[in-house]
Design an enzyme around this catalytic site. Structure first.
Site, mmCIF file in Angstrom:
data_model
loop_
_atom_site.group_PDB
_atom_site.id
_atom_site.type_symbol
_atom_site.label_atom_id
_atom_site.label_comp_id
_atom_site.label_asym_id
_atom_site.label_seq_id
_atom_site.Cartn_x
_atom_site.Cartn_y
_atom_site.Cartn_z
ATOM 1 N N HIS A 131 13.588 -16.311 23.051
ATOM 2 C CA HIS A 131 12.354 -15.901 23.713
ATOM 3 C C HIS A 131 11.430 -17.066 24.040
ATOM 4 C CE1 HIS A 131 9.906 -11.909 24.165
ATOM 5 N NE2 HIS A 131 9.894 -12.651 25.259
ATOM 6 N N ASP B 142 8.760 -5.959 22.320
ATOM 7 C CA ASP B 142 9.286 -6.852 21.292
ATOM 8 C C ASP B 142 8.924 -6.332 19.910
ATOM 9 O OD1 ASP B 142 10.076 -9.127 19.802
ATOM 10 O OD2 ASP B 142 9.339 -10.514 21.320
ATOM 11 N N HIS C 53 8.303 -8.413 17.643
ATOM 12 C CA HIS C 53 7.423 -9.480 17.160
ATOM 13 C C HIS C 53 6.315 -9.756 18.166
ATOM 14 C CE1 HIS C 53 11.575 -10.073 15.642
ATOM 15 N NE2 HIS C 53 10.971 -10.309 14.499
ATOM 16 N N ASP D 189 5.151 -12.938 18.707
ATOM 17 C CA ASP D 189 5.384 -14.272 19.289
ATOM 18 C C ASP D 189 4.072 -14.984 19.586
ATOM 19 O OD1 ASP D 189 8.056 -13.755 19.040
ATOM 20 O OD2 ASP D 189 8.372 -13.229 21.137
ATOM 21 N N HIS E 271 10.572 -19.959 19.404
ATOM 22 C CA HIS E 271 10.744 -18.623 19.974
ATOM 23 C C HIS E 271 9.744 -17.612 19.400
ATOM 24 C CE1 HIS E 271 13.725 -16.465 16.963
ATOM 25 N NE2 HIS E 271 12.795 -17.140 16.328
ATOM 26 N N ASP F 166 12.416 -8.343 24.851
ATOM 27 C CA ASP F 166 13.266 -8.885 23.798
ATOM 28 C C ASP F 166 14.130 -7.733 23.295
ATOM 29 O OD1 ASP F 166 14.278 -9.802 21.294
ATOM 30 O OD2 ASP F 166 12.624 -11.213 21.099
ATOM 31 N N ASP G 19 15.430 -7.300 20.589
ATOM 32 C CA ASP G 19 15.135 -6.876 19.217
ATOM 33 C C ASP G 19 13.968 -5.895 19.161
ATOM 34 O OD1 ASP G 19 12.624 -8.240 18.958
ATOM 35 O OD2 ASP G 19 13.566 -10.012 18.106
ATOM 36 N N GLU H 2 17.173 -12.823 24.070
ATOM 37 C CA GLU H 2 17.646 -12.747 22.684
ATOM 38 C C GLU H 2 18.944 -11.970 22.508
ATOM 39 O OE1 GLU H 2 16.587 -14.475 20.171
ATOM 40 O OE2 GLU H 2 14.549 -15.115 20.686
#
Length: 299
Positions: free
Chosen positions: A99, A122, A124, A126, A139, A226, A228, A271
């Site tokens: 990412h 996402d 996360h 980030d 990332h 992303d 994830d 990712e």
């Protein structure tokens, strides 16, 4: 959406230390992204891959950031390519890679908009910087860098900063946030739909509210997805899986609603790690979601 799409691969795994995500663009191509979009009567140009330098040092004596120079160089190349694609009136579709590539994507895209919106799909945030990151992995920093927060090699990339304003960001699916990220979200007033809100409100409401929030104050919206963000049961081939994520069907609904809105002007899917995947399942999920984002219907 534009009827011409330019695909840009970024085979980079330097934003973190878990190998394999550099093969993500190839896996997504193998899963049939070009054919999927062409079947929607979209003109597809595959621009190939950005060159990624392998001459790098993991450690930098002046910072704890991993592979800083190499990530910055690759991001600059990506920014130039995305910039060129937009100049041809084509939709940039970027394939990652980790990412950290979003630093380059947003640098090349944002110069074409006065108020670019960003949907960050996402697990996360980030939103780390060198000071708040537990790992030093870049990332986990692209959104912070795009806000102008962090190391100057990342924030000033492509000659200007910031690339996006905090009030123009919506994070969807967050369920793993570091303490520094939580503080930054509150300080900057960034709109976040954690998995609590996704569960409580439902994806339809989350996307409808996101569209309403961004529609009037932005002149373009970049989707940074992303894999994830999805639950690991649906997308196992990612480097930092977090259980309890967005489902496959919820993600399709999100893409369908965004397509109907006509807001999305650029996108990246990142990712995908084939080494950690099951029979290229995660790349296939990415391609299926791209299909929905570009107008694929069940009937």
């Amino acid at each position: 959406m534009k009827k011409k799409v330019s695909i840009i691969g970024v085979p980079m795994d330097l934003g973190q230390l878990r190998r394999g995500v550099d093969m993500g663009p190839s896996a997504i191509r193998y899963a049939g992204v070009c054919e999927r979009l062409q079947n929607l009567s979209i003109e597809v140009e595959d621009c190939g891959d950005i060159e990624i330098s392998r001459n790098y040092s993991v450690e930098d004596e002046n910072t704890n950031l991993k592979n800083l120079k190499a990530v910055a160089e690759a991001s600059e190349r990506l920014a130039q390519k995305v910039d060129q694609v937009i100049e041809t009136d084509s939709f940039p579709l970027v394939l990652g890679g980790d990412h950290s590539i979003a630093i380059g994507s947003l640098a090349g895209i944002s110069k074409h908009y006065k108020n670019l919106g960003v949907i960050w799909y996402d697990a996360h945030g980030d939103l780390n910087t060198a000071e708040t990151s537990p790992s030093g992995n870049i990332h986990g920093m692209p959104l912070a860098a795009s806000l102008g927060l962090g190391h100057k090699d990342l924030t000033s990339l492509y000659g200007y900063a910031p690339k996006v304003k905090p009030e123009n960001i919506v994070i969807i699916g967050a369920r793993s946030l570091d303490e520094g990220e939580k503080e930054l979200i509150k300080e900057q007033g960034i709109k976040v739909y954690t998995m609590h809100e996704v569960d409580r409100l439902g994806m339809t409401t989350v996307i409808e509210e996101t569209i309403a929030y961004l529609k009037e104050k932005t002149d373009g919206v970049h989707l940074s997805l992303d894999l994830d963000g999805l639950d690991p049961n649906d997308a196992p081939g990612v480097g930092t899986p977090v259980i309890g994520g967005i489902s496959y069907r919820e993600s399709h609904l999100a893409m369908e609603l965004l397509e109907e809105s006509g807001l999305i002007t650029s996108a990246e899917f990142v990712e995908v790690n084939p080494i950690l995947d099951e029979k290229n399942k995660t790349a296939a999920v990415a391609v299926a979601l791209m299909g929905s984002l570009f107008g694929e219907k069940l009937l």
